[in-house]
Design an enzyme around this catalytic site. Structure first.
Site, PDB file in Angstrom:
ATOM      1  N   ASP A  32       0.873  -1.172   0.000  1.00 41.64           N
ATOM      2  CA  ASP A  32       0.000   0.000   0.000  1.00 41.64           C
ATOM      3  C   ASP A  32       0.915   1.227   0.000  1.00 41.64           C
ATOM      4  O   ASP A  32       1.892   1.280   0.760  1.00 41.64           O
ATOM      5  CB  ASP A  32      -0.874  -0.030   1.269  1.00 41.64           C
ATOM      6  N   LYS A  68      -9.232  13.779  -6.931  1.00 37.47           N
ATOM      7  CA  LYS A  68      -8.393  13.963  -8.125  1.00 37.47           C
ATOM      8  C   LYS A  68      -8.032  15.438  -8.294  1.00 37.47           C
ATOM      9  O   LYS A  68      -6.889  15.777  -8.638  1.00 37.47           O
ATOM     10  CB  LYS A  68      -9.118  13.439  -9.373  1.00 37.47           C
ATOM     11  N   ASN A 122     -19.991  -0.807 -11.529  1.00 41.35           N
ATOM     12  CA  ASN A 122     -20.611   0.520 -11.458  1.00 41.35           C
ATOM     13  C   ASN A 122     -20.736   1.134 -12.846  1.00 41.35           C
ATOM     14  O   ASN A 122     -21.603   1.949 -13.098  1.00 41.35           O
ATOM     15  CB  ASN A 122     -19.726   1.481 -10.650  1.00 41.35           C
ATOM     16  N   SER A 154      -8.831  12.676 -13.891  1.00 45.51           N
ATOM     17  CA  SER A 154     -10.134  12.252 -14.426  1.00 45.51           C
ATOM     18  C   SER A 154     -10.931  13.443 -14.938  1.00 45.51           C
ATOM     19  O   SER A 154     -10.854  14.548 -14.376  1.00 45.51           O
ATOM     20  CB  SER A 154     -10.902  11.564 -13.296  1.00 45.51           C
ATOM     21  N   TYR A 200     -14.860  11.447  -4.854  1.00 42.53           N
ATOM     22  CA  TYR A 200     -13.855  10.867  -5.760  1.00 42.53           C
ATOM     23  C   TYR A 200     -13.235  11.965  -6.639  1.00 42.53           C
ATOM     24  O   TYR A 200     -12.011  12.093  -6.728  1.00 42.53           O
ATOM     25  CB  TYR A 200     -14.495   9.788  -6.646  1.00 42.53           C
TER      26      TYR A 200
HETATM   27  C1  UD1 Z   1     -17.444   7.858 -14.002  1.00 40.49           C
HETATM   28  C2  UD1 Z   1     -16.618   9.058 -13.663  1.00 40.49           C
HETATM   29  C3  UD1 Z   1     -15.331   9.057 -14.452  1.00 40.49           C
HETATM   30  C4  UD1 Z   1     -14.605   7.740 -14.325  1.00 40.49           C
HETATM   31  C5  UD1 Z   1     -15.548   6.625 -14.755  1.00 40.49           C
HETATM   32  C6  UD1 Z   1     -14.888   5.279 -14.638  1.00 40.49           C
HETATM   33  C7  UD1 Z   1     -17.831  11.152 -13.188  1.00 40.49           C
HETATM   34  C8  UD1 Z   1     -18.635  12.267 -13.773  1.00 40.49           C
HETATM   35  N1  UD1 Z   1     -17.362  10.245 -14.048  1.00 40.49           N
HETATM   36  O1  UD1 Z   1     -17.899   8.082 -15.312  1.00 40.49           O
HETATM   37  O2  UD1 Z   1     -14.495  10.074 -13.990  1.00 40.49           O
HETATM   38  O3  UD1 Z   1     -13.483   7.734 -15.184  1.00 40.49           O
HETATM   39  O4  UD1 Z   1     -16.705   6.654 -13.927  1.00 40.49           O
HETATM   40  O5  UD1 Z   1     -14.548   5.016 -13.323  1.00 40.49           O
HETATM   41  O6  UD1 Z   1     -17.613  11.107 -12.010  1.00 40.49           O
HETATM   42  N2  UD1 Z   1     -25.060   4.077 -17.078  1.00 40.49           N
HETATM   43  C9  UD1 Z   1     -26.213   3.337 -17.286  1.00 40.49           C
HETATM   44  N3  UD1 Z   1     -26.320   2.133 -16.642  1.00 40.49           N
HETATM   45  C10 UD1 Z   1     -25.346   1.646 -15.813  1.00 40.49           C
HETATM   46  C11 UD1 Z   1     -24.173   2.425 -15.602  1.00 40.49           C
HETATM   47  C12 UD1 Z   1     -24.078   3.653 -16.257  1.00 40.49           C
HETATM   48  O7  UD1 Z   1     -27.120   3.745 -18.015  1.00 40.49           O
HETATM   49  O8  UD1 Z   1     -25.522   0.551 -15.247  1.00 40.49           O
HETATM   50  C13 UD1 Z   1     -24.920   5.348 -17.824  1.00 40.49           C
HETATM   51  C14 UD1 Z   1     -24.640   6.568 -16.965  1.00 40.49           C
HETATM   52  O9  UD1 Z   1     -25.840   7.191 -16.580  1.00 40.49           O
HETATM   53  C15 UD1 Z   1     -23.814   7.427 -17.927  1.00 40.49           C
HETATM   54  C16 UD1 Z   1     -23.049   6.401 -18.773  1.00 40.49           C
HETATM   55  O10 UD1 Z   1     -23.783   5.190 -18.652  1.00 40.49           O
HETATM   56  O11 UD1 Z   1     -24.635   8.157 -18.781  1.00 40.49           O
HETATM   57  C17 UD1 Z   1     -21.629   6.162 -18.298  1.00 40.49           C
HETATM   58  O12 UD1 Z   1     -21.627   5.819 -16.908  1.00 40.49           O
HETATM   59  P1  UD1 Z   1     -20.343   5.181 -16.192  1.00 40.49           P
HETATM   60  O13 UD1 Z   1     -19.795   4.076 -17.041  1.00 40.49           O
HETATM   61  O14 UD1 Z   1     -20.715   4.836 -14.788  1.00 40.49           O
HETATM   62  O15 UD1 Z   1     -19.263   6.332 -16.231  1.00 40.49           O
HETATM   63  P2  UD1 Z   1     -19.375   7.858 -15.751  1.00 40.49           P
HETATM   64  O16 UD1 Z   1     -20.329   7.987 -14.644  1.00 40.49           O
HETATM   65  O17 UD1 Z   1     -19.536   8.705 -16.972  1.00 40.49           O
END
Ligand code: UD1
Length: 343
Positions: free
Chosen positions: A60, A154, A199, A126, A150
């Site tokens: 770590d 950054k 996520n 990020s 988060y």
């Molecule tokens: C987030 C972080 C970004 C980070 C990335 C990967 C923010 C704004 N963005 O991106 O910095 O690099 O995670 O760790 O903090 N979605 C769905 N269904 C799901 C999951 C997501 O519809 O099950 C949609 C979300 O609403 C969004 C898009 O897909 O419109 C992308 O989501 P996600 O992959 O989670 O990435 P971000 O939230 O954009």
């Protein structure tokens, strides 16, 4: 010039792909990882792909004695610092752990670098530092306005790196603000293997496609975007990895902190991404529309101009390649590294 590079978080998604690119280009790589959200299987796969072993330290970054021992053992020319926690939702539940790991880890690393005379760093930042902004595309001079712990970690790290550079003018630091890295190495040997339920949208989709999850929740179809779903600037993880390799070559261009976006400059909606992934899989992805996810913004797209002007570098892989490569990895490793043949 071949360099000896310490990669923190080298077993993680972006870290492992970066190790492959560095090894392929003749650099020596040392990995330090605590495997809190990654697997030693990724490092084994990196070694297999590169055809040579690399020193791996399980530690770590906040363990200063362990870090000192690593810096004492190796002649390190530069550090690429990925090791951090990165889930937005989780950061709202355990903010102090995020501050401790992400900021505490970066401070410990900087102090160790300072003590051992290592002056060159590429930092994993990020696009989330921009926060909720109606402006698309975003360039590096747009104001930072992080909206969750988060993203704040950054942004704070970027600020403390700036302060460290002001105090120690011999430091050269490049912070890369990635937009949405997805995809996998085209070999299918390394890819994204999150712990627990994903996520992020692409790994979630991939687990639906192999039957581990029933359907993709689409978070909102009433955004002010062409089809109502969220738009993001997805970037192939091998392009992100290549961006780090090129950053390494440009560390000596000037001293101090420089910030660059890493994105393609164009966006795709959740439905567009899903259609592209379904075509890679050869079958539709079951989904259901749900409410908007708290904290999400309608659209995030990079202005990718600064890195192109500075280094003549741009991404080369499109959404089809991102989806095909992500699917290739998922198909070969339906349950991730743990049960994969590479372990
Ligand atoms: C987030 C972080 C970004 C980070 C990335 C990967 C923010 C704004 N963005 O991106 O910095 O690099 O995670 O760790 O903090 N979605 C769905 N269904 C799901 C999951 C997501 O519809 O099950 C949609 C979300 O609403 C969004 C898009 O897909 O419109 C992308 O989501 P996600 O992959 O989670 O990435 P971000 O939230 O954009």
């Amino acid at each position: 010039m071949p360099q000896t590079v310490l990669v923190t978080g080298g077993a993680g998604f972006i870290g492992s792909h970066t190790c492959v690119e560095l090894l392929k280009h003749g650099h020596e790589v040392i990995v330090v990882d605590n495997f809190s959200n990654s697997s030693p299987g990724a490092v084994e796969a990196v070694q297999k792909l590169a055809g040579r072993p690399l020193p791996l330290h399980e530690a770590d970054l906040r363990d200063r004695a362990a870090l000192d021992a690593i810096f004492a053992e190796h002649e390190i020319d530069a550090v690429i610092h990925f090791a951090a926690k990165k889930a937005v939702g989780e950061s709202m539940k355990i903010p102090l752990e995020y501050f401790d790991t992400n900021i505490g880890g970066t401070i410990a690393l900087l102090r160790a670098m300072n003590d051992h005379g290592v002056r060159r760093l590429v930092f994993s930042s990020s696009c989330s530092v921009y926060g909720e902004t109606p402006k698309v595309p975003l360039n590096e001079d747009d104001p930072a306005a992080p909206t969750n712990p988060y993203a704040r970690t950054k942004h704070i790290c970027e600020q403390l790196l700036g302060d460290a550079c002001a105090r120690y003018p011999e430091l050269s630091v490049i912070a890369l603000r990635y937009f949405n890295p997805i995809g996998a190495h085209p070999s299918g040997e390394i890819g994204e293997d999150p712990n627990g339920v994903p996520n992020n949208v692409l790994p979630y989709m991939a687990q639906v496609a192999v039957g581990r999850l029933a359907e993709l929740p689409v978070f909102g179809d009433d955004y002010p975007t062409p089809d109502g779903t969220g738009v993001r600037d997805y970037i192939h993880v091998v392009d992100v990895a290549d961006g780090h390799r090129v950053a390494l070559d440009h560390l000596d261009d000037e001293r101090g902190l420089r910030v660059f976006n890493l994105g393609t400059g164009s966006g795709a909606s959740v439905l567009e991404l899903m259609a592209e992934f379904a075509s890679a899989v050869g079958a539709p992805i079951p989904y259901r529309v749900e409410a908007r996810r708290p904290g999400d913004v309608p659209a995030l797209i990079a202005d990718a101009g600064r890195v192109e002007r500075a280094w003549g570098w741009r991404t080369t892989r499109d959404l089809a390649a991102m989806c095909a490569d992500a699917w290739h990895f998922q198909r070969l490793h339906p349950t991730g590294y743990s049960a994969s043949p590479t372990v």
